[in-house]
Design a protein around this motif. Structure first.
Motif, PDB file in Angstrom:
ATOM      1  N   ASN A  88       0.837  -1.198   0.000  1.00 50.99           N
ATOM      2  CA  ASN A  88       0.000   0.000   0.000  1.00 50.99           C
ATOM      3  C   ASN A  88       0.874   1.251   0.000  1.00 50.99           C
ATOM      4  OD1 ASN A  88      -1.788   2.168   0.839  1.00 50.99           O
ATOM      5  ND2 ASN A  88      -3.240   0.575   1.421  1.00 50.99           N
ATOM      6  N   PRO A  89       0.698   2.154  -0.974  1.00 51.97           N
ATOM      7  CA  PRO A  89       1.561   3.354  -1.038  1.00 51.97           C
ATOM      8  C   PRO A  89       1.325   4.338   0.093  1.00 51.97           C
ATOM      9  CG  PRO A  89      -0.197   3.468  -2.680  1.00 51.97           C
ATOM     10  CD  PRO A  89      -0.268   2.097  -2.087  1.00 51.97           C
ATOM     11  N   ASP A  90       0.170   4.278   0.754  1.00 52.37           N
ATOM     12  CA  ASP A  90      -0.128   5.227   1.823  1.00 52.37           C
ATOM     13  C   ASP A  90       0.470   4.823   3.162  1.00 52.37           C
ATOM     14  OD1 ASP A  90      -1.645   6.842   0.139  1.00 52.37           O
ATOM     15  OD2 ASP A  90      -3.452   5.643   0.476  1.00 52.37           O
ATOM     16  N   ILE A  91       0.817   3.544   3.317  1.00 53.78           N
ATOM     17  CA  ILE A  91       1.281   3.055   4.605  1.00 53.78           C
ATOM     18  C   ILE A  91       2.588   3.738   5.016  1.00 53.78           C
ATOM     19  CG2 ILE A  91       2.300   1.047   5.743  1.00 53.78           C
ATOM     20  CD1 ILE A  91      -0.680   1.034   5.872  1.00 53.78           C
ATOM     21  N   GLY A  92       3.499   3.941   4.073  1.00 55.49           N
ATOM     22  CA  GLY A  92       4.772   4.574   4.398  1.00 55.49           C
ATOM     23  C   GLY A  92       4.580   5.969   4.972  1.00 55.49           C
ATOM     24  N   ARG A  93       3.745   6.767   4.321  1.00 55.07           N
ATOM     25  CA  ARG A  93       3.494   8.138   4.797  1.00 55.07           C
ATOM     26  C   ARG A  93       2.816   8.123   6.163  1.00 55.07           C
ATOM     27  NH1 ARG A  93      -1.194  10.743   4.655  1.00 55.07           N
ATOM     28  NH2 ARG A  93      -2.078   9.217   3.179  1.00 55.07           N
ATOM     29  N   ILE A  94       1.833   7.233   6.337  1.00 53.83           N
ATOM     30  CA  ILE A  94       1.108   7.157   7.611  1.00 53.83           C
ATOM     31  C   ILE A  94       2.034   6.679   8.727  1.00 53.83           C
ATOM     32  CG2 ILE A  94      -0.753   5.947   8.797  1.00 53.83           C
ATOM     33  CD1 ILE A  94      -2.201   5.903   6.055  1.00 53.83           C
ATOM     34  N   PHE A  95       2.895   5.730   8.413  1.00 51.57           N
ATOM     35  CA  PHE A  95       3.836   5.221   9.409  1.00 51.57           C
ATOM     36  C   PHE A  95       4.816   6.313   9.843  1.00 51.57           C
ATOM     37  CE2 PHE A  95       7.637   2.788  10.702  1.00 51.57           C
ATOM     38  CZ  PHE A  95       7.059   1.960  11.648  1.00 51.57           C
ATOM     39  N   VAL A  96       5.304   7.099   8.892  1.00 51.13           N
ATOM     40  CA  VAL A  96       6.226   8.196   9.216  1.00 51.13           C
ATOM     41  C   VAL A  96       5.517   9.254  10.053  1.00 51.13           C
ATOM     42  CG1 VAL A  96       7.557  10.101   8.223  1.00 51.13           C
ATOM     43  CG2 VAL A  96       7.732   7.815   7.235  1.00 51.13           C
ATOM     44  N   ASN A  97       4.280   9.597   9.686  1.00 52.98           N
ATOM     45  CA  ASN A  97       3.514  10.567  10.483  1.00 52.98           C
ATOM     46  C   ASN A  97       3.374  10.100  11.928  1.00 52.98           C
ATOM     47  OD1 ASN A  97       3.151  12.173   8.235  1.00 52.98           O
ATOM     48  ND2 ASN A  97       1.103  11.409   7.791  1.00 52.98           N
ATOM     49  N   THR A  98       3.064   8.810  12.089  1.00 51.47           N
ATOM     50  CA  THR A  98       2.893   8.264  13.438  1.00 51.47           C
ATOM     51  C   THR A  98       4.190   8.331  14.232  1.00 51.47           C
ATOM     52  OG1 THR A  98       1.213   6.740  12.561  1.00 51.47           O
ATOM     53  CG2 THR A  98       2.117   6.255  14.740  1.00 51.47           C
ATOM     54  N   ARG A 247       6.285   3.206  27.824  1.00 48.82           N
ATOM     55  CA  ARG A 247       5.904   4.170  26.782  1.00 48.82           C
ATOM     56  C   ARG A 247       6.332   3.690  25.403  1.00 48.82           C
ATOM     57  NH1 ARG A 247       4.355   6.299  23.224  1.00 48.82           N
ATOM     58  NH2 ARG A 247       3.936   8.505  22.772  1.00 48.82           N
ATOM     59  N   LEU A 248       7.484   3.030  25.310  1.00 53.43           N
ATOM     60  CA  LEU A 248       7.930   2.514  24.017  1.00 53.43           C
ATOM     61  C   LEU A 248       6.978   1.445  23.489  1.00 53.43           C
ATOM     62  CD1 LEU A 248      11.816   2.206  24.337  1.00 53.43           C
ATOM     63  CD2 LEU A 248      10.495   3.887  23.042  1.00 53.43           C
ATOM     64  N   GLY A 249       6.316   0.728  24.388  1.00 51.88           N
ATOM     65  CA  GLY A 249       5.367  -0.287  23.948  1.00 51.88           C
ATOM     66  C   GLY A 249       4.187   0.291  23.199  1.00 51.88           C
ATOM     67  N   SER A 250       3.878   1.565  23.440  1.00 48.43           N
ATOM     68  CA  SER A 250       2.774   2.229  22.739  1.00 48.43           C
ATOM     69  C   SER A 250       3.300   3.341  21.847  1.00 48.43           C
ATOM     70  CB  SER A 250       1.774   2.793  23.753  1.00 48.43           C
ATOM     71  OG  SER A 250       2.415   3.697  24.645  1.00 48.43           O
ATOM     72  N   VAL A 251       4.488   3.124  21.275  1.00 45.44           N
ATOM     73  CA  VAL A 251       5.107   4.170  20.461  1.00 45.44           C
ATOM     74  C   VAL A 251       4.298   4.460  19.202  1.00 45.44           C
ATOM     75  CG1 VAL A 251       6.561   2.588  19.114  1.00 45.44           C
ATOM     76  CG2 VAL A 251       7.338   4.934  19.533  1.00 45.44           C
ATOM     77  N   LEU A 252       3.513   3.497  18.739  1.00 46.23           N
ATOM     78  CA  LEU A 252       2.683   3.708  17.558  1.00 46.23           C
ATOM     79  C   LEU A 252       1.256   4.094  17.920  1.00 46.23           C
ATOM     80  CD1 LEU A 252       3.908   0.784  15.258  1.00 46.23           C
ATOM     81  CD2 LEU A 252       4.662   3.153  15.313  1.00 46.23           C
ATOM     82  N   ASP A 253       0.983   4.312  19.208  1.00 46.33           N
ATOM     83  CA  ASP A 253      -0.322   4.791  19.664  1.00 46.33           C
ATOM     84  C   ASP A 253      -0.188   6.265  20.034  1.00 46.33           C
ATOM     85  OD1 ASP A 253      -1.456   2.263  19.406  1.00 46.33           O
ATOM     86  OD2 ASP A 253      -0.820   1.684  21.413  1.00 46.33           O
TER      87      ASP A 253
END
Length: 322
Positions: A88-98, A247-253
């Motif tokens: 998915n081309p959008d996943i990279g941008r969304i992952f970086v934003n997160t 906190r690192l455990g929820s780094v993507l939250d």
């Protein structure tokens, strides 16, 4: 009976009970601590019902889930949806934003409660300290809907901030729809709302430091900054490490509700995160299998980070989480 034989027979007072084994020992321990288990029962039920039982739905990530067929009768898909994540081309941008928003929160929203707790602890009068604690705690009890509403009223184009700037003859500022300011605004919201609440654990850790250490430092001529650096911070270092690992455990939250309420088309390019994407794909577009795969991948990354950070903390001489 001879004297030797009588001496070899253990008296009732010296007889020891045989150690209990297996289920009997477990039941005996449970019965002795029954009131503690009764107090813990609501928390245990909460985690069982809302945390562990929903994990059965993870199987959706490995199936082409059909709402009409149900989970078990849906067609098996294997790792198909996980491959789609990387295609998915959008996943990279969304992952970086997160990651960027989470990095800002760790650098600022994680460290500011430490500084704030030390500042409150340095207040000598208990009455002033309690007032400060109450003032800083209060924003935590506001919902993100209320916080978002306050920010909209203050920073929208005809809001309070721009009205004041217009009265002063200055130009308007655009915060809510400016991509350059959006991430900073999110972090400032988290700091304002949660910094005071985050000081609770640190203040508890600070209260366990021996006051004699500060008295000895004063006698040696140490300034307040020296005392903070050599006594206060080392005294709460283990607490900081444990909370940092968690906190690192929820780094993507980064907070679904907050981002979802503040997101608009003008800032979606820099503000859309994994949680809002999962909601859009899974709930709005009814693509439950793909959204579950994304959520499972996010959870696995957090789990790896927790184990890695915990192992690193132990190598550095800290206790870690487990």
């Amino acid at each position: 009976m001879s004297v030797e034989a009588a001496a070899s027979v253990p008296s009732p007072a010296t007889k020891q009970k045989k150690p209990q084994k297996g289920l009997n020992r477990i039941w005996h321990t449970f019965w002795n601590e029954k009131y503690l288990w009764l107090m813990a029962l609501p928390g245990i039920l909460f985690f069982l019902i809302y945390k562990y039982l929903p994990m059965l739905g993870i199987i959706i990530a490995f199936k082409d889930y059909n709402l009409m067929l149900g989970i078990w009768d849906s067609k098996w898909a294997g790792l198909k949806h996980f491959y789609r994540i990387f295609e998915n081309p959008d996943i990279g941008r969304i992952f970086v934003n997160t990651l960027i928003i989470s990095f800002y929160q760790i650098v600022f929203a994680f460290t500011i409660p430490i500084v704030l707790a030390i500042m409150i602890y340095e207040v000598s009068k208990n009455a002033y300290r309690r007032v400060l604690q109450t003032v800083f705690y209060m924003p935590h009890f506001l919902s993100w809907v209320v916080v978002a509403g306050i920010f909209y009223l203050i920073f929208r184009s005809d809001g309070a901030m721009n009205s004041v700037l217009a009265d002063l003859g200055l130009g308007q500022i655009n915060i809510l729809s400016n991509p350059e300011n959006f991430r900073i605004m999110l972090v400032l919201q988290v700091i304002w709302k949660e910094a005071g609440w985050g000081t609770i654990i640190y203040l508890a850790a600070l209260s366990s430091i021996d006051p004699a250490l500060f008295e000895a430092a004063k006698m040696d001529g140490a300034s307040r900054l020296r005392q903070i650096w050599h006594i206060t911070l080392p005294g709460i270092r283990s607490t900081i490490v444990v909370l940092f690992i968690l906190r690192l455990g929820s780094v993507l939250d980064v907070g679904f509700e907050q981002v979802f309420l503040m997101l608009n088309p003008s800032v979606r390019e820099v503000g859309e995160v994994i949680e809002t994407y999962v909601y859009q794909v899974g709930v709005v577009n009814s693509n439950f299998s793909f959204s579950t795969a994304v959520g499972l991948m996010k959870g696995l990354i957090g789990l790896v980070l927790i184990f890695g950070a915990n192992k690193l903390a132990k190598r550095m001489g800290e206790r870690g989480v487990f």
